[in-house]
Design a protein around this motif. Structure first.
Motif, PDB file in Angstrom:
ATOM      1  N   GLY A 192      54.904  63.970 -16.650  1.00 31.41           N
ATOM      2  CA  GLY A 192      55.629  63.590 -17.845  1.00 31.41           C
ATOM      3  C   GLY A 192      55.618  62.088 -18.038  1.00 31.41           C
TER       4      GLY A 192
ATOM      5  N   HIS B 168      65.122  64.798 -19.837  1.00 25.38           N
ATOM      6  CA  HIS B 168      64.573  63.907 -18.825  1.00 25.38           C
ATOM      7  C   HIS B 168      65.149  64.212 -17.442  1.00 25.38           C
ATOM      8  CE1 HIS B 168      64.293  61.642 -22.630  1.00 25.38           C
ATOM      9  NE2 HIS B 168      63.166  61.200 -22.133  1.00 25.38           N
TER      10      HIS B 168
ATOM     11  N   LEU C  29      60.052  62.063 -18.554  1.00 23.35           N
ATOM     12  CA  LEU C  29      60.147  63.088 -19.582  1.00 23.35           C
ATOM     13  C   LEU C  29      59.959  64.470 -18.962  1.00 23.35           C
ATOM     14  CD1 LEU C  29      60.235  64.009 -22.564  1.00 23.35           C
ATOM     15  CD2 LEU C  29      57.761  63.667 -22.616  1.00 23.35           C
ATOM     16  N   SER C  30      60.951  65.325 -19.154  1.00 20.08           N
ATOM     17  CA  SER C  30      60.881  66.678 -18.604  1.00 20.08           C
ATOM     18  C   SER C  30      61.834  67.577 -19.370  1.00 20.08           C
ATOM     19  CB  SER C  30      61.254  66.674 -17.109  1.00 20.08           C
ATOM     20  OG  SER C  30      61.165  67.974 -16.571  1.00 20.08           O
TER      21      SER C  30
END
Length: 401
Positions: free
Chosen positions: A141, A72, A90-91
């Protein structure tokens, strides 16, 4: 979070102004949510794209990049009334290496777990204000807005604390584990909540953190991830690789042959409690409890003035409901290095681990009994999770804290 997350020594924090094309969520929706939930007036925040960098400022709000973890990016949003909230996007950092595949419902299950814990215990967890799956791809994301907890990260302040403070906060961590062990469920899986009702909870299919293994094509098939009414079904699903991320490469013949005896041993294991659930057997042998998969010092926030006071337990991603007999709390792993290296410090940490273990065993005697008598079941779980590994490479890690 405010003190810790600004620590450049830990996060290499880079500060940015909030800018056009930096987020991209629907500004009207965010504005309405913020007004309803936070009691503040948001101006329009438009066209933001986390992944493409931040450009010229267009708003009085300040966006600070405070942490880029494995899965993240975390930002602090400072509002014009002085309040701050955390945005977690989210990444997965390993995506560019062919990893980072992410199960669709993981963030929703994480939020449900946090809300359940907040409702059913006194464990401090951040309040979630808003969640968006980013189906239109504007942000890049799935993301959420959550409470900005005060304090500092325990792993960062540990070396500045006294031995007495270590002992005190260690016992508070034990209390967190004890409370989690008191939360009982009738099935194995992950906590979920209906989309339109954040006060109703149920156990659904197991969810998982993003994979760190390259060349995975897709997350596990949800239809094979539970919920499981008994532990034996759960172990068999593990051994069959039903909850494994999907790989483009088929299993090798050797791997298939290694799996067969593991599955046979799970089916034949003369352990009646593997087939029971709380409905048929309300004893601790059949109890299922909530498990925080990464409850170490790095996921514990403490008061900046008194680090023996926990202000929040964070990062509930992948939290799951599993049998009480399988729970082996961990705490000290990431404290050893680079935070603790001197022999006397390591000795004090081992003494603390022993005290935490004894305290929890006394506080939850039914778990203590299972620790002593369910080693065979824990070995089956280890073998199930490594069913295609050579037996010589399988080791039962049975330590606590």
């Amino acid at each position: 979070m405010e003190d810790e997350l600004s620590s450049s020594s830990h996060t290499n924090a880079v500060h940015y102004d909030i800018v056009k094309d930096a987020w991209g969520y629907r500004s009207q929706l965010i504005e309405e949510r913020a007004q309803d939930l936070l009691g503040v007036q948001y101006t329009k925040l438009t066209g933001i794209s986390i992944g493409n960098g931040l450009r010229s400022p267009t708003s009085p709000y300040i966006l600070t990049n405070i942490l880029s973890g494995a899965n993240h990016k975390v930002y602090r949003v400072a509002m014009d009334d002085g309040r701050t909230v955390i945005a977690r996007v989210l990444s997965p950092s390993l995506t560019e290496y062919g990893a980072g595949v992410y199960p669709e419902d993981t963030m929703e299950a994480e939020i449900a777990a946090m809300r359940y814990v907040k409702t059913h215990s006194s464990i401090p967890v951040p309040e979630v204000y808003y969640h968006d799956k980013d189906k239109n791809g504007e942000v890049g994301g799935e993301w959420m807005l959550l409470e900005d907890l005060r304090g500092t990260n325990l792993s960062l302040t540990w070396r500045e604390m006294s031995i007495d403070q270590h002992q005190k906060v260690g016992l508070v961590v034990v209390d967190v584990w004890e409370q989690l062990m008191r939360l009982r469920f009738g099935a194995i899986g992950s906590i979920n909540s209906p989309a339109d009702d954040d006060k109703t909870f149920y156990v659904g299919p197991m969810t998982f953190m993003p994979t760190t293994i390259a060349k995975m094509m897709a997350p596990p098939a949800q239809s094979k991830c539970g919920l499981f009414s008994c532990a034996r079904d759960w172990l068999l699903a593990l051994a069959h690789l039903d909850m494994r991320f999907l790989n483009e490469a088929p299993l090798k013949e050797e791997e298939k042959s290694l799996m067969i005896p593991v599955i046979s041993d799970i089916k034949a294991a003369p352990l009646p409690y593997l087939d029971n659930n709380e409905a048929s057997d309300p004893s601790p042998w059949s109890a299922n409890v909530l498990f925080h998969v990464d409850l170490g010092a790095h996921n514990i926030m403490v008061d900046s003035d008194d680090p023996t006071i926990i202000t929040g337990v964070i990062d509930w991603e992948g939290a799951c409901v599993i049998p009480l007999w399988s729970i082996l709390p961990r705490f000290s792993d990431r404290l050893r290095a680079p935070y603790i290296t001197k022999p006397d410090e390591l000795g004090a940490l081992e003494e603390l681990r022993g005290r935490m273990k004894r305290t929890l065993l006394e506080a939850v005697p039914e778990w203590a009994k299972l620790c002593a008598e369910c080693r065979e079941a824990r070995m089956l779980r280890t073998r199930a999770a490594t069913s295609i590994a050579k037996p010589s490479n399988v080791y039962l890690f049975d330590e606590i804290f």
